[in-house]
Design an enzyme around this catalytic site. Structure first.
Site, short mmCIF file in Angstrom:
data_model
loop_
_atom_site.label_atom_id
_atom_site.label_comp_id
_atom_site.label_asym_id
_atom_site.label_seq_id
_atom_site.Cartn_x
_atom_site.Cartn_y
_atom_site.Cartn_z
N LYS A 85 47.61 50.18 35.76
CA LYS A 85 46.44 50.43 34.92
C LYS A 85 45.22 49.82 35.59
O LYS A 85 44.93 48.63 35.48
CB LYS A 85 46.61 49.81 33.52
CG LYS A 85 45.60 50.37 32.51
CD LYS A 85 45.05 49.34 31.56
CE LYS A 85 43.95 48.49 32.10
NZ LYS A 85 42.69 49.21 32.41
N GLU A 166 45.95 35.77 38.08
CA GLU A 166 44.85 35.21 38.88
C GLU A 166 43.58 35.40 38.08
O GLU A 166 43.20 36.52 37.77
CB GLU A 166 44.78 35.90 40.25
CG GLU A 166 44.05 35.07 41.30
CD GLU A 166 42.56 35.28 41.30
OE1 GLU A 166 41.87 34.47 40.62
OE2 GLU A 166 42.08 36.22 41.93
N CYS A 200 35.99 36.19 42.59
CA CYS A 200 36.52 34.99 41.96
C CYS A 200 36.42 33.80 42.90
O CYS A 200 36.42 32.65 42.46
CB CYS A 200 37.95 35.20 41.49
SG CYS A 200 39.04 35.86 42.74
N GLU A 295 32.00 30.69 34.51
CA GLU A 295 32.00 31.73 35.53
C GLU A 295 31.03 32.83 35.14
O GLU A 295 31.20 33.50 34.13
CB GLU A 295 33.41 32.30 35.71
CG GLU A 295 33.49 33.27 36.89
CD GLU A 295 34.89 33.80 37.14
OE1 GLU A 295 35.26 33.93 38.32
OE2 GLU A 295 35.62 34.07 36.16
#
Length: 394
Positions: A85, A166, A200, A295
């Site tokens: 997906k 992750e 990231c 973040e």
């Protein structure tokens, strides 16, 4: 083109996908071979790795080729079947990959392509009793939700679901007074603004000891102003748009927050058509400010002043994440100290915090950065298999 990558970033994304395919193929040959065991008289013993079953692979949009291909190929090369997906903002690249898999003869049903929004079909995939594992790369909040849903057994479920997560970072580039300041400034700019800061591993915090703080800040501002922002189909363009309107809204809101938390010294603007945001530097930020802790996933860099090296280390570690980190220093004792104290899954000395190479820098982080899965490393395929010990008496 689908996500607005520059030529250099797109080339790196494609090369990394190729590296993943090559590396995991070789790793599976190694795992399929004879494993080292202690031998005893009177028995024949072996250890074999068998697949888990059906997996849901949910890759991110920011590396729509490399991470998507890496997670998917790791799953099926280990003998599993996959429901892939892709991120709803980058399904076309995944569709091209699935088309290539069909062309080269991957049997039908091994990789099953499913598009749609994560909020609509994500939970259904994760909670399905026949799904054995979920491999996910994305935000902290979504990763935590997957971990929570997967931990709850469903009717008919016969296993503990495995999650391979992750989940991002708030990565720092630390600079002390012994560093090559020109090199450090180049590393900070590359870490913070490559692919518009949408990695990231992006160095979204620059933590600089006060002795050289002003010098490094000046160099970074100068180099940032030289970055070309615009049409990524032109090879000279460094930075393109952020991925979509939602991203632009979130990032610009953080820039406004940052103006109150520090001193805007470069960038801060955005313009259209398209979702273009200038590379933005906010100086004199408190280590506990929101722009230093949360973040942002965009071209926003928080500059933080540290009293000395020990203070810089404390600031670097004072976040819930632990993915990547860089230290620019020519002091051997401090480098050794950082090896022990800098709590990240991927630690770099005198180089940028982005650009992990498959097989060279196994990638994954600590704390809220995920399960430290170490993609592109010798342990990764073990996450997609289970080990079976077989013993026969002679």
């Amino acid at each position: 083109y689908e996500v607005g990558k520059s030529w250099a970033e797109a080339d790196g994304d494609t090369a990394e996908a190729i590296d993943f395919l090559e590396y995991y193929a070789r790793e599976m040959i190694r795992l399929a071979g004879e494993q080292s065991l202690t031998r005893i008289e009177g028995e024949d013993n072996e250890l074999v790795y068998v697949p888990l079953g059906v997996g849901a692979v949910i890759p991110p949009w920011n590396f729509p080729c490399a991470i998507m291909a890496g997670m998917t190929s790791a799953a099926f090369v280990a003998g599993n079947t996959v429901v892939l997906k892709p991120a709803s903002t980058s399904p076309a690249i995944a569709a091209q990959f699935v088309r290539i898999l069909e062309e080269v003869g991957l049997p039908a049903g091994v990789v099953n392509f499913l598009t749609g929004s994560g909020s609509t079909i994500g939970d259904a995939l994760i909670e399905n009793s026949q799904v054995r594992f979920i491999a996910f790369t994305g935000s902290r909040d979504v990763g935590l939700r997957i971990n929570q849903l997967a931990a709850k057994p469903q009717k008919g479920q016969r296993w503990l679901k495995r999650t391979i997560l992750e989940m991002g970072g708030k990565d720092a580039v630390v600079v002390d007074e012994t560093a090559d300041l020109e090199d450090a400034a180049n590393g900070i700019v590359a870490s913070a603004f490559g692919f518009q800061g949408q990695k990231c591993s992006a160095g979204s915090r620059a933590i600089v000891v006060e002795q050289v703080y002003d010098q490094v800040l000046g160099k970074v501002i100068e180099k940032t102003k030289q970055l070309v922002l615009g049409d990524v189909t032109q090879p000279s363009t460094h930075m393109g748009p952020v991925v979509d309107e939602n991203a632009m809204k979130k990032i610009t809101e953080y820039i406004e927050i940052g103006k109150d938390e520090g001193r805007l010294v470069s960038g801060g603007g955005h313009y259209g058509p398209g979702y273009f945001i200038e590379p933005t530097i906010i100086a004199d930020v408190d280590p506990h400010a929101r722009v230093a802790q949360e973040e942002i996933f965009g071209p926003v860099l928080a500059f933080i002043k540290a009293k000395d090296f020990d203070d810089a280390m404390q600031i670097a570690n004072d976040t819930e994440y632990g993915l990547t980190g860089s230290l620019y220093s020519h002091n051997p004792q401090r480098i050794e100290q950082a090896k022990e104290e800098y709590h990240v899954g991927n630690l770099y000395f005198n180089r940028k915090s982005t650009g992990a190479l498959v097989g060279v820098h196994p990638f994954g982080g600590f704390n809220m950065s995920g399960t430290d899965s170490k993609a592109g490393g010798p342990d990764y395929l073990l996450l997609f298999t289970q080990a079976k010990a077989i013993s026969a008496k002679k």
